[in-house]
Design an enzyme around this catalytic site. Structure first.
Site, mmCIF file in Angstrom:
data_model
loop_
_atom_site.group_PDB
_atom_site.id
_atom_site.type_symbol
_atom_site.label_atom_id
_atom_site.label_comp_id
_atom_site.label_asym_id
_atom_site.label_seq_id
_atom_site.Cartn_x
_atom_site.Cartn_y
_atom_site.Cartn_z
ATOM 1 C CD GLU A 129 -4.469 3.976 -1.612
ATOM 2 O OE1 GLU A 129 -4.698 4.327 -0.445
ATOM 3 O OE2 GLU A 129 -5.320 4.039 -2.526
ATOM 4 C CG ASP A 147 -1.883 1.159 1.213
ATOM 5 O OD1 ASP A 147 -2.920 1.044 0.530
ATOM 6 O OD2 ASP A 147 -1.605 2.180 1.873
ATOM 7 C CB ILE A 148 1.093 4.155 -2.331
ATOM 8 C CG1 ILE A 148 1.538 3.273 -3.496
ATOM 9 C CG2 ILE A 148 1.830 5.496 -2.367
ATOM 10 C CD1 ILE A 148 1.225 3.849 -4.865
#
Length: 353
Positions: free
Chosen positions: A262, A218-219
């Protein structure tokens, strides 16, 4: 060859004077047939092939007619009829241009009329009537030949069209299948494809016999990036991160998909927990080293990644795909709770494990 067989039979069955009278005109046929066959034995100019076929057929028909004319009597008209049969057979057998077929038909009818006009057993009216009678049959053969050619051409074109449509349909289906399984922004697999892959890997009888690890990536602070730099920069970030993840795993062995937003999911078949953590940390470091801007992030002024790792060891108690995903998601939550930009591994003694 057929001409020789016919002469042989005539020599046995007919009186010698009649056989001798047939011999000279019969000798025209073999060289005419051989010359035509020689021209057609390999591709040549169309005009040369047409000329050789028309000339060859003319001399073959002339030979057949002269055999009967030379013998006289009942053989006269009989061989003229045989000549027309030979011409009609040639028109049916040879798939040649219409003009060539018409020339062969005209040659046969012209020879028939000429010799019938000189037939001592027929008057003028009978000769013309016989010619018109057989002309109707020859014309019908020409028309039938033309119809067959048109139908064959249409059938060929229809087959080509159908093949083209089948090829286009197959290509369209392949493109639709690719679109259905590919994330349009990043070009990597989408969530649907990854779920299909996981379901195939997790058999009913023996779930993932070689074991596997799952990374949930996950960004960090991605919403802040979109808000501060705009969605275009956010899209560019997703593409770059997807490329980094894809290039960090084993080609043809591991699988990467955009899970949603994301988040990215990475399947590592055959890797244990420590190996999966090493892969995950390499991905995290490479994303950090790329220095993609994220000035509004509370973690760092550039893009960072949090990763949760879950592993199903071989010969361990079977778990479902959904359970492995839940474990990876729980590990990702721990990575974020611990400050983000890090890798966390799911363990059996962690809460919710």
């Amino acid at each position: 060859m057929l001409d020789g067989v016919t002469l042989g039979l005539n020599a046995i069955l007919l009186p010698l004077p009649i056989v001798l009278s047939m011999l000279l005109p019969a000798c025209i046929l073999p060289p005419s047939a051989l010359a035509t066959a020689f021209v057609w034995r390999k591709p040549r100019a169309s005009w040369l092939q047409g000329l050789s076929l028309i000339a060859g057929m003319f001399f073959i028909l002339l030979s057949v007619a002269l055999v009967g004319v030379s013998a006289g009597g009942a053989f006269y008209e009989r061989h003229l009829n045989i000549m027309l049969v030979v011409a009609i057979t040639a028109m049916i057998i040879f798939a040649v241009p219409m003009a060539w077929t018409v020339m062969i038909a005209a040659s046969a009818l012209g020879l028939y009329l000429f010799f019938q006009l000189h037939n001592p057993g027929l008057d003028l009216g009978s000769a013309v009537a016989a010619t018109l009678f057989f002309a109707s049959g020859v014309v019908a053969t020409v028309v039938a030949r033309r119809t067959m050619t048109i139908l064959a051409q249409k059938a060929f074109l229809l087959e080509l069209r159908d093949r083209s449509r089948v090829a286009e349909l197959a290509d369209a289906n392949a493109r639709l299948e690719l679109l259905a399984r590919t994330d349009p922004l990043t070009g990597i697999a989408n969530r649907r494809w990854m779920m299909e892959m996981l379901n195939r890997l997790w058999g009913i009888d023996e779930p993932c016999p070689e074991g596997a690890s799952l990374l949930m990536c996950d960004i960090d602070q991605f919403k802040n990036l979109n808000d501060s730099l705009g969605h275009a920069e956010g899209d560019r970030c997703l593409v770059k991160v997807a490329g980094i993840i894809q290039s960090s795993v084993r080609h043809g062995r591991d699988h990467v998909a955009r899970y949603g937003g994301e988040e990215f999911l990475v399947l590592l078949p055959g890797l244990d927990g420590e190996e999966a953590v090493a892969v995950a940390d390499n991905i995290r470091k490479r994303v950090e080293a790329a220095s993609l801007p994220n000035p509004a992030s509370r973690v760092a002024p550039y893009v960072t990644l949090s990763i949760g790792v879950a592993t199903h060891a071989p010969n361990s108690q079977a778990i479902s795909v959904e359970e492995l995903q839940r474990q990876a998601d729980a590990a990702l939550y721990l990575a974020k709770q611990a400050g983000r930009n890090r890798v966390a591994r799911h363990k059996a003694d962690l809460p919710g494990a």
